[in-house]
Design an enzyme around this catalytic site. Structure first.
Site, short mmCIF file in Angstrom:
data_model
loop_
_atom_site.label_atom_id
_atom_site.label_comp_id
_atom_site.label_asym_id
_atom_site.label_seq_id
_atom_site.Cartn_x
_atom_site.Cartn_y
_atom_site.Cartn_z
N GLU A 282 5.98 -8.13 1.99
CA GLU A 282 5.71 -7.76 3.21
C GLU A 282 4.64 -8.19 3.77
O GLU A 282 3.37 -8.28 3.23
CB GLU A 282 6.02 -6.21 3.37
CG GLU A 282 5.63 -5.66 4.79
CD GLU A 282 5.64 -4.01 4.66
OE1 GLU A 282 4.95 -3.46 5.63
OE2 GLU A 282 6.39 -3.59 3.97
N GLU B 291 -0.51 -4.33 13.44
CA GLU B 291 -0.01 -2.95 13.08
C GLU B 291 -1.17 -1.85 13.25
O GLU B 291 -2.51 -2.19 12.62
CB GLU B 291 0.23 -2.73 11.39
CG GLU B 291 0.87 -1.33 11.12
CD GLU B 291 1.51 -1.30 9.77
OE1 GLU B 291 2.50 -0.56 9.44
OE2 GLU B 291 0.97 -2.21 8.95
#
Length: 317
Positions: free
Chosen positions: A133, A138
């Site tokens: 990932e 974020e």
């Protein structure tokens, strides 16, 4: 001998992280997101106080809106959430195509902001964590700056002394270590996240992934150093001309090729859950009142600015 070895290591890291020229593979602008991505009406894997809706519902409730050059994804900001419901309605989309060696460029005008929010633009394999990932953009609860992070299976770590502008906050990428915090790098560039990002008119994120390194760059909207091929999407990009990245992840202590498989792009907004809902981040660092779940349930107007406004996503291979 130690000095020579150290110089060799630095040289190896630099030479193994050189960029290249890539050709345009996919363009997602406006209504192109409706055909190129799937709205995932699934339970939130991060246990957020969210109810992800399908495309038909998102369009009917105006949670997704597309024009020729704009794509909007927003949270419901009108309704109090029943405590027995999964959570506040919001949107999570995943690209239909998957990518290995590639560059993805994100032109984002506005990102979700507000207490309880956990927005992310990221890329992930179908077999998690074995296929890895990459979190590009974020954060939670308007806590600045942005953090770019890798999450992997075991035996993947990052060395000190990487050639990047960001600050490493953890070097172990293994999801089984340190509560799945991953190996994160915080940006040192102003306006990289949340209210400051939006106040500056958004900006550009780019990620380059090869078999030996992963890089993330950020440029604020009016940064005079934004590369021309980032600011205006064209037939090719040349990452060699983009300068030092915000984050650099190398294969010195991690076999990038073995830890990362084909990745889909995901853009989503969740609330609370495994990160945003922790009191340390919701109350202490975020300055938000009460409990995260209660706040999300009972304050719909607090999510007026909890939306993505995306000018485009362009993928090069």
């Amino acid at each position: 001998m130690r000095s020579t070895a150290a110089l060799f290591t630095v040289s190896a890291l630099v030479s193994s992280a050189l960029g290249a020229t890539y050709n345009l593979k996919d363009t997602f602008v406006g209504q192109g997101f409706l055909s190129g991505f799937t709205h995932q009406a699934i339970p939130d894997p991060t246990h957020g106080r969210v109810n992800y809706v399908d495309q038909q519902t998102a369009l009917a409730q105006n949670l997704t809106f597309a024009t020729d050059d704009t794509f909007i994804m927003r949270a419901d900001s009108f309704n109090v959430v029943d405590p027995s419901a999964p959570g506040r309605n919001a949107v999570r989309i995943q690209s239909n195509n998957a990518y290995t060696t590639h560059v993805s460029v994100y032109d984002i005008r506005h990102m979700p902001q507000g207490c309880g929010t956990w927005p992310a633009a990221w890329e992930v394999g179908q077999n998690w964590p074995a296929q890895g990932e990459v979190d590009i953009l974020e954060g939670t609860n308007d806590i600045e700056p942005n953090q770019s992070t890798l999450h992997t299976s075991a035996n993947c770590a990052q060395p000190d002394g990487r050639q990047m502008n960001g600050n490493s906050i953890s070097n172990n990428c293994d999801v089984a270590a340190n509560g799945n915090t991953g190996c994160g790098v915080q940006s040192t560039i102003p306006n990289s996240y949340g209210k400051s990002f939006n106040g500056a008119g958004g900006g550009f994120y780019a990620m380059e992934r090869t078999s030996t390194f992963i890089k993330v760059w950020f440029w604020s909207r009016n940064d005079p150093t934004v590369p021309a091929d980032v600011k205006t999407a064209g037939a090719t990009v040349n990452t060699d001309a983009w300068g030092t990245p915000t984050a650099l992840f190398v294969n010195d202590q991690c076999d990038i090729n073995a830890h990362f498989g084909p990745h889909n792009i995901i853009i989503n907004l969740t609330f609370c859950g495994d990160w945003a809902g922790i009191p340390q981040f919701f109350n202490d660092l975020g300055g938000c009142p009460g409990s995260c779940n209660d706040f999300v349930d009972n304050n719909p107007s607090a999510f007026n600015d909890a939306f993505w406004d995306i000018a485009g996503v362009h993928v090069y291979e």
